[in-house]
Each structure stands twice: as C-alpha cells, then as structure tokens.
Design a protein around this motif. Structure first.
Motif, PDB file in Angstrom:
ATOM      1  N   SER B 135       0.850  -1.189   0.000  1.00  0.00           N
ATOM      2  CA  SER B 135       0.000   0.000   0.000  1.00  0.00           C
ATOM      3  C   SER B 135       0.891   1.246   0.000  1.00  0.00           C
ATOM      4  CB  SER B 135      -0.869   0.007   1.247  1.00  0.00           C
ATOM      5  OG  SER B 135      -0.056   0.175   2.389  1.00  0.00           O
ATOM      6  N   GLY B 137       1.047   3.675   2.109  1.00  0.00           N
ATOM      7  CA  GLY B 137       1.628   3.922   3.421  1.00  0.00           C
ATOM      8  C   GLY B 137       2.847   3.041   3.665  1.00  0.00           C
ATOM      9  N   MET B 138       2.721   1.764   3.251  1.00  0.00           N
ATOM     10  CA  MET B 138       3.827   0.821   3.425  1.00  0.00           C
ATOM     11  C   MET B 138       5.016   1.226   2.550  1.00  0.00           C
ATOM     12  SD  MET B 138       4.032  -1.533   5.540  1.00  0.00           S
ATOM     13  CE  MET B 138       3.021  -2.082   6.873  1.00  0.00           C
ATOM     14  N   LEU B 164      -0.825  10.501   0.667  1.00  0.00           N
ATOM     15  CA  LEU B 164      -1.465   9.563   1.588  1.00  0.00           C
ATOM     16  C   LEU B 164      -2.792  10.081   2.118  1.00  0.00           C
ATOM     17  CD1 LEU B 164       1.740   8.659   3.637  1.00  0.00           C
ATOM     18  CD2 LEU B 164       0.792   7.424   1.694  1.00  0.00           C
ATOM     19  N   LEU B 168      -3.766   8.385   7.795  1.00  0.00           N
ATOM     20  CA  LEU B 168      -2.427   7.829   7.729  1.00  0.00           C
ATOM     21  C   LEU B 168      -1.380   8.935   7.839  1.00  0.00           C
ATOM     22  CD1 LEU B 168      -0.764   5.342   7.233  1.00  0.00           C
ATOM     23  CD2 LEU B 168      -1.067   5.668   4.787  1.00  0.00           C
TER      24      LEU B 168
END
Lengths: 385, 381
Positions: B135, B137-138, B164, B168
C-alpha cells in the motif's frame, strides 16, 4: 433527468476471482454533488467505469435518468471527465483545447465558438483564451480541464482528484469555486478524492467504499457524528478508540469498563441498540471531544471558553501529558492514561493555554461516545495503511 | 556548530534566480521544516544539502566540513520523496539495503542494520515483497527505512505525505517525529502544508520566492508573523485598511478608524500590539489583520469596538472545524473558522442568519499598509 441508480451491481474480473464491486445498490439524486472515498483497491474506480459505460457489470442493473444504461447509445450517456493529470494539449491554445472535443463531434464553427467561450467564461478564463498551456499557472490549467469537461455539455461530471495538484491554501479556495460552478450548472457530479476534509467541506453526500461494498452513504455530518462502523469513524476525523467491556446494559445506558478492574464510565446508548450485556466493546471519542482538566489549581488566564448552560457529565481518568504540540489555531496533546492507554486530544489554542508536557491532569470523557461491538479483526478495522 | 549550514547561496537555473544570497543554519538533532508555496525554492534547498545540485555561489557545510563541491555519494544524506521513488524491480530488502550495497558494506552487517531499521519503521516480514505489492503507506515506510540506512544522520523529506490519506498522514507525522527524536536524526522536512510543518517541527522557516520570510518556532511564527505574507500564509485572514487615530502608549493600545463602503461611515477598532510588533504613530495608515479563527460569532462583548455585523453566506463543515463566510451590508466578506467539539456542537449558525462578529483586542495584528500592488493580492480589504 440524470438520476443515477445502481441495483445489485457486481463486477468481477478473472472469472470471478477478483470481486471489484460486490452487490452495490445505490441511488444518486439529480443535481447531487457526491464524493466517493475509500482506501485504494476498494472498487471506486471500477464503480465509476461501470456508471460511465466503460465497463459492463457482471450482474445487476444501472439506470441513468430511469433508463437502463445498456440501452443507451454512447452519445446519450455522455459524461464529462476531469482528472488530476489534466492532459492538456501543449501545442494548442486554451481555446483550442476546450474546443477540441466539440470539433471531433462535428459541431459547426459558430456553435463551437459559442460553447467554448461560454465554458471558459464560467471558469473565469475568458481573458486567457489565446494563451498556451505553458503560460498558465497550475490553477489555471486545472480550470482548462474543467472548462473542457463543461463544454461537452454532459449533465453528469466525474472528477478524479481535480484539485490534487494545487497547494493546500489555493485548494481550499478553489474547492468552493468548483462547487459553485457545479451547482450553478445543475450538474450531477461524482468526485473521487483522498482528501476527507474536501469531501466534507463541499460534498452534499459522501459514499465510503471498502472491499467492493458501500460501507456508508450519507451527508458529511451523518458520517462524522454517526459513523456506522469503526472503519468509518477512523476514516473521517481523528478518534480515540478505547477497548473494554460493558455491564449493566439497559435500553439507554450501560457501564463501560476500561480494561478489567480499570476505570468505569457511565455512558448513554442509542435507543434500539443491539449491544449485549457483559461483552467486549469499543467506544470512540473524537480527539476534539476529550477534555483536559488541570488538577493543580494555579492561577489561570481568564477563560475565554463559551459557557454553555448544560454541561454534560464527565467520566474522568487520571493521565499525564506526554506531548503538547502547538499547531497555530490548534493545540494537540498526547496523553498517557493511568491504565496504560495512549490517547490524543485537540483543542483550540485559545483555550487551555496552561497545560504543558509532564503535567498530571484529569482526562474527561463525555457520556455519549460512539459505541461499537468488538470486531472480529480489530487491526483490520483500524488499519490506515 | 550547526549540523548543516548554507552560507550566502545563490542558485540560478534557466536565467531564473531560484535562491539569492540564501543562508540557513540547522542545528544538530533538530527537526526543521521548510514551508512555502510550490516554486518557492524548498526542493532546491534540499538538493543543495544532499548534493544533487551545486550552487552558483556560496558555501554549504555539514558538521563544519565544506561539502559545496562534494558529490551526493560522499554526503550520504537520506532522502524521502513524495512519490516514494522506490526501485520498482527491487524487493523491500534490496531497496532498504541499497546504499550499503553500493558502498560494498559487509553483507552480514548490512543485513543486521536493515533488519533493525525495518522493525523500527514497522515493516515486519515483507523483505521479499515488491513495492507495487504494498500500500502507499507501506511504500512510504520502505522509503523511510531506505533513507534511515544512510550514515550521515541527516534525513531530508520532500513533501513525504501528500499522496497519503488523511488518517495515515496524521499518524505517520507523529511516528516520524518520535522516530527522529529517538535516533537523534537531524531532519529537514519540506511541505506546503503549514499544519504539517507545525506539527512535526522544532523550528520552521517560511520560504517565499527563494528567501526566508520568517524563521522561528511554530509559536513565534504564529503569534508574531513578520509580515502580511507570513500571516496570510499560515492562516485565513480578514483585512481592514485603517488609519491610527490615537495611541495610548502606556497600554500599547491603538485606536484605529476603518472607512467603510461609501468612505463616510467609519468604524472604530482597538488593538493592543503584540510584544516586538512594529510601532505606529497617529495618522499612519495601517492594515489590521484578524485571523479566521479569532473572530467570535455572537459572543457577548460588552465593549462596542471590534464588532462587525453581517449575514452568514456560506458554511462548510470540516468535522472538528466549521468555516463560515459572512457578508456585510457593503459586500465585504469575512472568513470565520470555529472549533467544534461535543460542547459547542449544537451552537450552529444557519445560512442567511444575521450575526455579530467580534475579536479580542489582543488578537488583532497590525502591519504597515502595503503598496496597492501587494494589497491587490488580497480580496476585499
């Protein structure tokens, strides 16, 4: 005319292995400005493709203006698109960019001129008709994209992050212009964004999607104040979720125990609630609703807080301020509660000016939190990534 | 000794001066934010620090050492970009270990360091995953881990969160700040979002057209903006052209006259200047600036001045905030931002409702009245 209705619409790919939309039923009123939100991969792009006829549903019916979409020819289902990457032709003037779609459709010169000029006037670019894209600022380019979509004379507009390229400051002003324009033309508009604030600020309604399904559909305030799930509560605004269990569940109240043997909260429940007695539960407080009470009675600046007559009763827990962050009009606090939980609070910096890092305080929780049953997978519900 | 120093740096590109005699000192272990509009020169400053760009004039030092002409590899400054800029064909581990691998560091050591950092940024057991399988964020966490592997102890962030989701973004800001503090990393963080800058930084600089408009803590910049540009950049402002009718020096009180619509009717405002604010005399033309969040609506101010009447024209709901636009009888528009929580939730105003706006005399800012061209950038003064 263009009311959009979806009845039990599903869309699968790879022979049913990938479910993009799962039994979606939805109605968007004529003239509504609707926001479609959800984590990436939730199915919102597929949903827009289905409504625009770029994809065909695996099952279910889509009605536009009461007519089955599959029975409309491409002309009749015309939809204007505005994208974040505006794809403006660099070698054409502003006017030519807007007129291009009309030329392709074979309108006569006079009509093209009239429609294109009208569209440019609506976005206040009439003075820049002969400019080339490289001479324009980002907001102006964004307006060309918008004018081009308006010039298609579609009654339905799809916008995908139309303000994504703008600085936050300009974006906040421009979003209202966008809304006024859409409203003045009476368009039915669906906008995709990852900016929840934008959706709340200018949307009539918000649809939150997750895993191919619609999780909640309502007015911004409904979603903010009455989220139907932990996911939605977490998706809009900032929320402290406290885990514990409930006892003494009655028709309109219960006792919430913050962990076994921990502090007890007396809280109210909505009539008709489904909460069982003696079960694990989660309660949620918006970070702006958490009160911080100074226990040391030192001299304070005269409070400027509004005195409301009826103060709701407060459940209090001892805590310690780990961090106090000044953010201009707001002050944000990170607090360790005595039971080990970490919570956040946010207040107008006009109030509470004397709460500092390291202070021992009382943390006040009002009696009307959001109450949720304990979910099967709490981490999935609270996942932000 | 500052950790990073730019001394009198000038950068010109394509005939356009991006930075002009620019100087900045960043302290060791500090979380420093550069905030400004797109095109103000923020990214150029980062590129001067990491060595992707050499200045035309001036000197850059890192920990006292002159690095003006040394290449990016030699500086080994960590960088996190808005679009993550991960190597798409490398898995998580190879992305993170990249800087060590190009330096031929010991394999076992590299593995150990990468493990530590990956667990620090909360990426458990995804070593073999490709960026596209993660994702947003990852991916940003992987980019952060890769930057943390750099050995200089300096991290540069170029608008790292703008792609993002809000939730988050918020939690990553706090995480990042705590992580930098724990590791003692010196951070320079660029953003066009003032709230983000204030939330993460120890100090910040507002950059405008390649110059520092103001440098200080969030508190200083917010309460004592150096000029109208800074004030209007960090808040929504309401402006009133006024002349000073009387000065009470003992109290630091200014009594101001604002001419309305037809120029004949006047309105009086009273303002106590902030400490360190510029001094004005009777007869001076000044600009009174009241921020959107400092206007009260229908609050019982006993004293007459500092009040305006109007009709609510537009409302936008933002969850913990509500913004109102109020229009007075002369068509002047006011922006008001109210903080909303459980206690004030039911105190709402409706479109079309007549209201009285007021502000506290300590919360008005005074600036020398700018030239007409400058003023023209603002609507309805």
């Amino acid at each position: 005319m263009p009311k959009i209705e979806l009845l039990h619409v599903s869309k699968t790919f790879d022979e049913g292995k990938v479910v993009a939309n799962d039994d979606v039923t939805l109605s968007i009123e004529d003239g509504a400005f609707v926001f479609l939100l959800g984590p990436s991969g939730c199915g919102k792009t597929t949903l827009l493709k289905l409504i625009s006829g770029l994809e065909t549903p695996t099952s279910g019916t889509i009605l536009v203006g009461g007519i089955d979409l599959s029975k409309l020819n491409p002309e009749e289902r015309s939809i204007g698109f505005v994208f974040q990457h505006f794809e403006i032709f660099p070698a054409m003037t502003v006017f030519e960019n807007v007129a291009y779609g009309l030329v392709v459709r074979g309108y006569d010169d006079e009509t093209i001129e009239k429609i294109a000029e009208e569209a440019l006037r609506l976005v206040s670019l009439e003075g820049r008709m002969l400019a080339y894209p490289k001479e324009l600022s980002t907001p102006e380019l964004q307006k060309v994209g918008l004018a081009r979509a308006i010039a298609t004379r579609s009654k339905i507009l799809f916008l995908d992050e139309p303000l994504g390229k703008l600085d936050p400051k300009i974006r906040k002003v421009f979003r209202h212009e966008l809304r006024r324009l859409i409203k003045s033309l009476g368009l039915t508009a669906i906008q995709v964004t990852h900016d929840q604030e934008e959706a709340m600020a200018i949307g009539d309604q918000i649809i939150v999607m997750r895993q191919g399904k619609i999780l909640q559909h309502g007015k911004p305030e409904d979603l903010y104040y009455r989220p139907g799930s932990i996911f939605v509560a977490n998706f809009f605004g900032e929320t402290n979720f406290l885990e514990g269990f409930v006892s003494g569940v009655g028709p309109d109240s219960c006792v919430f125990h913050l962990h076994l043997g921990g502090p007890k909260f007396e809280i109210k429940l909505q009539h008709g609630h489904q909460l069982k007695n003696h079960v694990q539960a989660i309660i949620g407080y918006r970070i702006e609703d958490v009160e911080l009470i100074q226990t040391k009675q030192e001299e304070r600046e005269p409070g400027e807080e509004l005195d409301l007559e009826e103060k709701p009763r407060l459940n209090t827990v001892k805590g310690r301020v780990r961090e106090a962050i000044f953010i201009g009009p707001m002050k944000r606090f990170i607090i360790d509660l005595e039971n080990g939980d970490e919570i956040q609070a946010k207040h107008s910096s006009k109030f509470l000016i004397d709460i500092r890092e390291g202070d021992e305080i009382l943390v006040g929780f009002h009696e009307n939190p959001m109450v949720f049953e304990y979910p099967k997978d709490i981490r999935a519900e609270l996942s932000k990534a | 000794m500052p950790r990073i120093a730019l001394e009198n740096v000038t950068v010109t590109r394509g005939g356009k001066r991006i930075l002009h005699g620019f100087s900045l000192e960043i302290r060791d272990g500090e979380y420093f934010a550069l905030v400004g509009e797109t095109g103000a020169g923020k990214t150029t400053i980062l590129n001067l620090i990491n060595g992707l760009l050499a200045p035309d004039e001036g000197r850059i030092t890192i920990a006292g050492r002159d690095v003006t002409r040394s290449p990016a590899e030699a500086r080994d400054v960590g960088m996190v970009f808005e679009n993550y800029a991960l190597f798409p064909h490398y898995n998580v581990y190879k992305n993170v270990a990249y800087s060590h691998r190009v330096r031929d560091r010991d394999v076992t050591e590299t593995r150990k360091a990468a493990r530590e950092i990956l667990s620090l940024v909360l990426i458990p057991n995804r070593d073999g995953a490709l960026p596209k399988e993660l994702s947003g964020g990852m991916q940003q966490r992987v980019a952060l881990a890769r930057a943390l592997m750099c050995e200089s102890g300096i991290l540069l962030f170029d608008d790292p969160f703008s792609a993002l989701d809000a939730g988050l973004r918020m939690s990553l800001r706090i995480e990042l700040k705590n992580l930098a503090r724990e590791l003692g990393t010196t951070v320079v963080h660029c953003t066009n979002d003032v709230e983000e800058a204030m939330m993460v930084c120890d100090r910040l600089a507002v950059i405008r057209d390649g110059r520092i408009a103001q440098l200080g803590t969030s508190d200083e910049v917010y309460y004592r903006p150096s000029d109208l540009y800074v004030a209007s950049f960090i808040s929504d402002v309401n402006l009133f052209k006024c002349s000073v009718t009387r000065v009470d020096e003992e109290q630091g009180l200014y009594i101001l006259t604002h001419k309305r619509g037809n120029e004949e009717e006047t309105r009086e405002f009273r303002v106590i200047a902030q400490e360190g604010a510029p001094v004005f005399n009777e007869g001076n033309d000044v600009l009174l600036c009241v921020r959107a969040e400092h206007f009260y609506i229908n609050h019982g101010f006993r004293k007459k001045p500092n009040r305006v009447h109007g009709v609510i024209d537009e409302i936008s709901f933002l969850g913990h905030l509500i913004r109102y636009e109020v229009k007075d009888e002369y068509g002047k528009r006011y922006r008001i931002q109210r903080f909303v929580n459980a206690k004030t939730r039911y105190l709402r105003f409706q479109k079309g409702e007549t209201v009285t706006l007021g502000f506290h005399y300590k919360l008005g800012l005074l600036f020398a009245c700018p030239r007409e061209e400058e003023l023209a950038r603002f609507e309805n003064v």
